[in-house]
Design a protein around this motif. Structure first.
Motif, PDB file in Angstrom:
ATOM      1  N   HIS A 158      49.197  42.169  48.093  1.00  0.00           N
ATOM      2  CA  HIS A 158      48.561  43.394  47.623  1.00  0.00           C
ATOM      3  C   HIS A 158      48.076  43.159  46.209  1.00  0.00           C
ATOM      4  O   HIS A 158      48.565  42.274  45.511  1.00  0.00           O
ATOM      5  N   ASP A 159      47.099  43.922  45.789  1.00  0.00           N
ATOM      6  CA  ASP A 159      46.630  43.813  44.413  1.00  0.00           C
ATOM      7  C   ASP A 159      46.105  45.166  43.959  1.00  0.00           C
ATOM      8  O   ASP A 159      46.796  45.927  43.295  1.00  0.00           O
ATOM      9  N   CYS A 160      44.877  45.518  44.362  1.00  0.00           N
ATOM     10  CA  CYS A 160      44.259  46.735  43.823  1.00  0.00           C
ATOM     11  C   CYS A 160      44.921  48.021  44.329  1.00  0.00           C
ATOM     12  O   CYS A 160      44.988  49.012  43.628  1.00  0.00           O
ATOM     13  N   ARG A 161      45.368  48.016  45.560  1.00  0.00           N
ATOM     14  CA  ARG A 161      45.889  49.216  46.248  1.00  0.00           C
ATOM     15  C   ARG A 161      44.858  50.342  46.250  1.00  0.00           C
ATOM     16  O   ARG A 161      45.199  51.522  46.234  1.00  0.00           O
ATOM     17  N   GLY A 196      41.784  49.709  48.148  1.00  0.00           N
ATOM     18  CA  GLY A 196      40.851  49.388  49.231  1.00  0.00           C
ATOM     19  C   GLY A 196      39.678  48.528  48.819  1.00  0.00           C
ATOM     20  O   GLY A 196      38.654  48.512  49.505  1.00  0.00           O
ATOM     21  N   ILE A 197      39.803  47.795  47.704  1.00  0.00           N
ATOM     22  CA  ILE A 197      38.648  47.007  47.257  1.00  0.00           C
ATOM     23  C   ILE A 197      38.899  45.503  47.130  1.00  0.00           C
ATOM     24  O   ILE A 197      37.954  44.741  47.094  1.00  0.00           O
ATOM     25  N   CYS A 198      40.156  45.070  47.063  1.00  0.00           N
ATOM     26  CA  CYS A 198      40.372  43.634  46.826  1.00  0.00           C
ATOM     27  C   CYS A 198      40.520  42.829  48.108  1.00  0.00           C
ATOM     28  O   CYS A 198      40.271  41.637  48.129  1.00  0.00           O
ATOM     29  N   GLY A 199      40.936  43.462  49.187  1.00  0.00           N
ATOM     30  CA  GLY A 199      41.022  42.788  50.479  1.00  0.00           C
ATOM     31  C   GLY A 199      42.281  41.972  50.725  1.00  0.00           C
ATOM     32  O   GLY A 199      42.349  41.216  51.679  1.00  0.00           O
ATOM     33  N   THR A 200      43.282  42.116  49.867  1.00  0.00           N
ATOM     34  CA  THR A 200      44.463  41.255  50.033  1.00  0.00           C
ATOM     35  C   THR A 200      45.541  41.814  50.968  1.00  0.00           C
ATOM     36  O   THR A 200      46.409  41.076  51.396  1.00  0.00           O
ATOM     37  N   CYS A 201      45.509  43.107  51.253  1.00  0.00           N
ATOM     38  CA  CYS A 201      46.704  43.762  51.799  1.00  0.00           C
ATOM     39  C   CYS A 201      46.808  43.807  53.324  1.00  0.00           C
ATOM     40  O   CYS A 201      47.550  44.618  53.853  1.00  0.00           O
ATOM     41  N   THR A 205      41.937  50.389  54.767  1.00  0.00           N
ATOM     42  CA  THR A 205      42.811  49.243  54.495  1.00  0.00           C
ATOM     43  C   THR A 205      44.276  49.697  54.541  1.00  0.00           C
ATOM     44  O   THR A 205      44.569  50.894  54.386  1.00  0.00           O
ATOM     45  N   CYS A 223      46.519  49.471  52.340  1.00  0.00           N
ATOM     46  CA  CYS A 223      46.954  50.149  51.109  1.00  0.00           C
ATOM     47  C   CYS A 223      46.481  51.597  51.035  1.00  0.00           C
ATOM     48  O   CYS A 223      47.038  52.402  50.289  1.00  0.00           O
TER      49      CYS A 223
HETATM   50  S1  FES Z   1      45.553  46.070  47.982  1.00  0.00           S
HETATM   51 FE1  FES Z   1      43.420  45.760  47.546  1.00  0.00          FE
HETATM   52  S2  FES Z   1      42.431  46.337  49.396  1.00  0.00           S
HETATM   53 FE2  FES Z   1      44.519  46.839  49.735  1.00  0.00          FE
END
Ligand code: FES
Ligand code: SF4
Length: 248
Positions: free
Chosen positions: A56-59, A61-66, A82, A84
């Motif tokens: 997870h990173d941005c939480r 819906g923009i970074c795509g990690t979760c 997403t 998150c």
């Molecule tokens: S934590 Fe970045 S898109 Fe879900």
């Protein structure tokens, strides 16, 4: 809310994993799915156990990690969302929730729910850029771009590289991701000089990484949190065939 979680636990890529059951009690319906996992992890840490690893990173819906598979669906039951941004009010009190990592040979599990999506980075490195020096930020009207083209490029650029399309596809195809990344540059005037080279190199990189072929089942589009359209795959196929013809 009280929930029963069946979470995939796996020490590393070399070990075989399995589901472990946890109780998630006193969960607020307003929590996000990741906040719910945070609560479970706090309990595990207090008991001296290993917390569940998840990306997870941005939480926002923009970074795509979760990404994770929730009850068999990439990013869970809510469309165009997403993990998150998924909230617990979309689940029922007492529900059993199975949580797994992306399942694809090209995305090996690093630990628990975390997978290695480096294959996507290598596809981008093969052509997902414009290699000319562009200097400072130009005035917005220096290069006029027709509105339909800028809208289309923006739709493609919405791809956050999460990998849900690959995880949902029975062939583990990356066509939706690659098509979005090829198209968002190929549509714009700044991206056109390298259009042929870009599509040929990115498709070759995709194949070399071992992603499967597209058989147009549409599972990718169905789970994509950014609603990337299958039309971009047709567009990339056209670009690819034209580039192939010109390269001979
Ligand atoms: S934590 Fe970045 S898109 Fe879900
Ligand atoms: S196309 Fe959609 S599902 Fe695939 S990586 Fe991009 S945002 Fe994620």
């Amino acid at each position: 809310m009280n929930l029963t979680l069946r979470v995939w636990r796996q020490k590393n890529s070399g070990s075989s994993g399995g589901f472990v059951e946890y109780q998630a009690d006193d969960i607020s319906p307003d929590m996000s799915f990741l906040e719910m996992l945070d609560v479970v992890n706090e309990g595990l840490i207090k008991r001296g156990e290993d917390p569940v690893a998840f990306d997870h990173d941005c939480r926002e819906g923009i970074c795509g990690t979760c990404g994770m598979i929730i009850n068999g669906i990439a990013h869970g039951p809510l469309g165009a969302t997403t993990t998150c941004q998924l909230h617990m009010r979309h689940f029922k009190d007492g529900q059993v929730i199975a949580i797994e990592p992306w399942r694809a040979r090209t995305f090996p599990v690093i630990k628990d729910l975390v997978v290695d999506r480096g294959a996507f980075d290598r596809v981008i490195q093969a052509g997902g850029y414009i290699s000319t020096r562009t200097g400072g930020t130009p005035d917005g009207n220096t290069i006029p771009i027709p509105k339909p083209e800028s809208d289309l490029a923006m739709d493609a650029a919405a791809c956050i590289g999460c990998g849900a399309c690959v995880a949902a596809c029975k062939n583990a195809s990356a066509m939706l991701f690659v098509a979005a990344k090829v198209s968002h540059l190929n549509i714009l005037p700044q991206g056109k000089p390298e259009k042929d080279r870009r599509v040929l190199n990115m498709v070759r990189a995709m194949d070399e990484e071992g992603f499967g072929n597209c058989t147009v089942m549409g599972s990718c589009e169905a789970v994509c949190p950014k609603e990337i359209s299958l039309d971009f795959i047709s567009r990339m196929n056209r670009d690819y065939l034209r580039a192939l013809g010109r390269s001979k």
